[in-house]
Design an enzyme around this catalytic site. Structure first.
Site, PDB file in Angstrom:
ATOM      1  N   CYS A  94       5.624  -6.747   1.210  1.00  0.00           N
ATOM      2  CA  CYS A  94       5.216  -6.908   2.609  1.00  0.00           C
ATOM      3  C   CYS A  94       5.374  -8.358   3.087  1.00  0.00           C
ATOM      4  O   CYS A  94       6.480  -8.814   3.269  1.00  0.00           O
ATOM      5  CB  CYS A  94       3.793  -6.399   2.760  1.00  0.00           C
ATOM      6  SG  CYS A  94       3.412  -5.903   4.423  1.00  0.00           S
TER       7      CYS A  94
ATOM      8  N   HIS B 172       2.277  -1.202  -0.720  1.00  0.00           N
ATOM      9  CA  HIS B 172       1.099  -1.680  -1.449  1.00  0.00           C
ATOM     10  C   HIS B 172       0.577  -0.516  -2.292  1.00  0.00           C
ATOM     11  O   HIS B 172       1.157   0.573  -2.301  1.00  0.00           O
ATOM     12  CB  HIS B 172      -0.004  -2.072  -0.457  1.00  0.00           C
ATOM     13  CG  HIS B 172       0.318  -3.236   0.413  1.00  0.00           C
ATOM     14  ND1 HIS B 172       0.265  -4.543  -0.014  1.00  0.00           N
ATOM     15  CD2 HIS B 172       0.692  -3.280   1.715  1.00  0.00           C
ATOM     16  CE1 HIS B 172       0.581  -5.348   0.996  1.00  0.00           C
ATOM     17  NE2 HIS B 172       0.841  -4.612   2.048  1.00  0.00           N
TER      18      HIS B 172
HETATM   19  N1  GLN Z   1       1.296 -10.070   8.182  1.00  0.00           N
HETATM   20  C1  GLN Z   1       2.476  -9.232   7.949  1.00  0.00           C
HETATM   21  C2  GLN Z   1       2.527  -8.061   8.936  1.00  0.00           C
HETATM   22  O1  GLN Z   1       1.537  -7.730   9.538  1.00  0.00           O
HETATM   23  C3  GLN Z   1       2.459  -8.699   6.531  1.00  0.00           C
HETATM   24  C4  GLN Z   1       1.313  -7.724   6.267  1.00  0.00           C
HETATM   25  C5  GLN Z   1       1.124  -7.399   4.798  1.00  0.00           C
HETATM   26  O2  GLN Z   1       1.485  -8.177   3.911  1.00  0.00           O
HETATM   27  N2  GLN Z   1       0.511  -6.191   4.503  1.00  0.00           N
HETATM   28  O3  GLN Z   1       3.597  -7.447   9.070  1.00  0.00           O
END
Ligand code: GLN
Length: 250
Positions: free
Chosen positions: A93, A199
């Site tokens: 992510c 995740h």
């Molecule tokens: N902040 C980034 C987004 O909102 C990554 C989010 C995350 O790592 N789950 O896309």
């Protein structure tokens, strides 16, 4: 035999238990008599990317990504050299986004990325949240005999990531949104860099993918990369349960 696994920014990029990927990799090493050497590094701390076997970067909020971008940019040259040399990288992510060209947040501000991955990310109107099933591309597993050709996990991101010509997705989304909710692609592979929005943590329910990373890391070291089979019946039950539950809904 040892394999060195490094968690970069564990204090900043570790959303939704992403550190569980380090725990899974270390366990799958130990269960095979391979000694996992676990390293951690964050802002301002030295790292030797060429001396490690697997680099892990987890996910994080926009704020954390903004806090570390300067530190990450200072590491670009050495990280790029190690990646071109075959370093295995798993980035999740936010960590995935930061290896691309840029991440434009919902407020319009742009966080520069390392530009190592031919991808770019622009925040969408709504967050892409939920469980995901991915049909892995044959390019990822190759002719590796695998019980599963899918990945399961969950996603929570505002960023919508688009891939350029030099990047290939990990596969197609069978359930969920994936990279951007538009082109049915999820994740990216470039050399031995694997980026994904999944995740979970990702690896405990996807042992075949964990072993792919370990095999690539061992091969790069010129070590025997035919890893001994493990009793993965619990992992397989968890994986299958999610695929069956979610694909009934698709
Ligand atoms: N902040 C980034 C987004 O909102 C990554 C989010 C995350 O790592 N789950 O896309």
């Amino acid at each position: 035999m040892k394999l060195t696994i490094c968690h970069l920014y564990p204090d900043l990029l570790d959303l939704y238990g992403d550190r569980g990927n380090i725990i899974a990799l270390a366990a799958r090493c130990r269960w095979r008599g391979i000694e996992p050497v676990i390293q951690q590094a964050s802002l301002g701390e030295d790292l030797n990317f060429m001396g490690m076997d697997i680099l892990f970067i987890g996910g994080g909020s926009d704020r954390e990504q903004g806090l570390l971008v300067q530190d990450l940019m200072r590491r670009e040259k050495e990280l790029r050299r190690a990646i071109e040399n075959g370093l295995v990288v798993l980035c999740i992510c936010g960590g995935y986004q930061m290896l691309g060209k840029y991440y434009q947040m919902s407020n319009g501000e742009r966080i520069d990325g390392l530009g190592i991955l031919d991808v770019w990310t622009i925040a969408g109107e709504r967050r892409l949240i939920g469980n995901v099933v991915v049909d892995l591309s044959e390019k990822i597993l190759g002719d590796k005999p695998c019980k599963f050709k899918t990945l399961v996990g969950f996603e929570n991101h505002s960023g919508k990531t688009h891939l350029g010509e030099k990047a290939s997705p990990l596969g197609n989304v069978l359930f969920g949104h994936g990279n951007n909710g538009e082109d049915s692609g999820e994740g990216v592979r470039y050399l031995n860099v694997f980026g994904t929005y999944l995740h979970g943590p990702l690896l405990p329910k996807n042992p075949h993918f964990a072993d792919l990373l370990l095999e690539l890391a061992a091969k790069r070291r010129g070590l025997d990369n035919s890893l001994r089979e493990l009793d993965d019946h619990l992992e397989e039950l968890a994986h299958t349960a999610m695929v069956q539950r979610l694909l009934k809904q698709a």
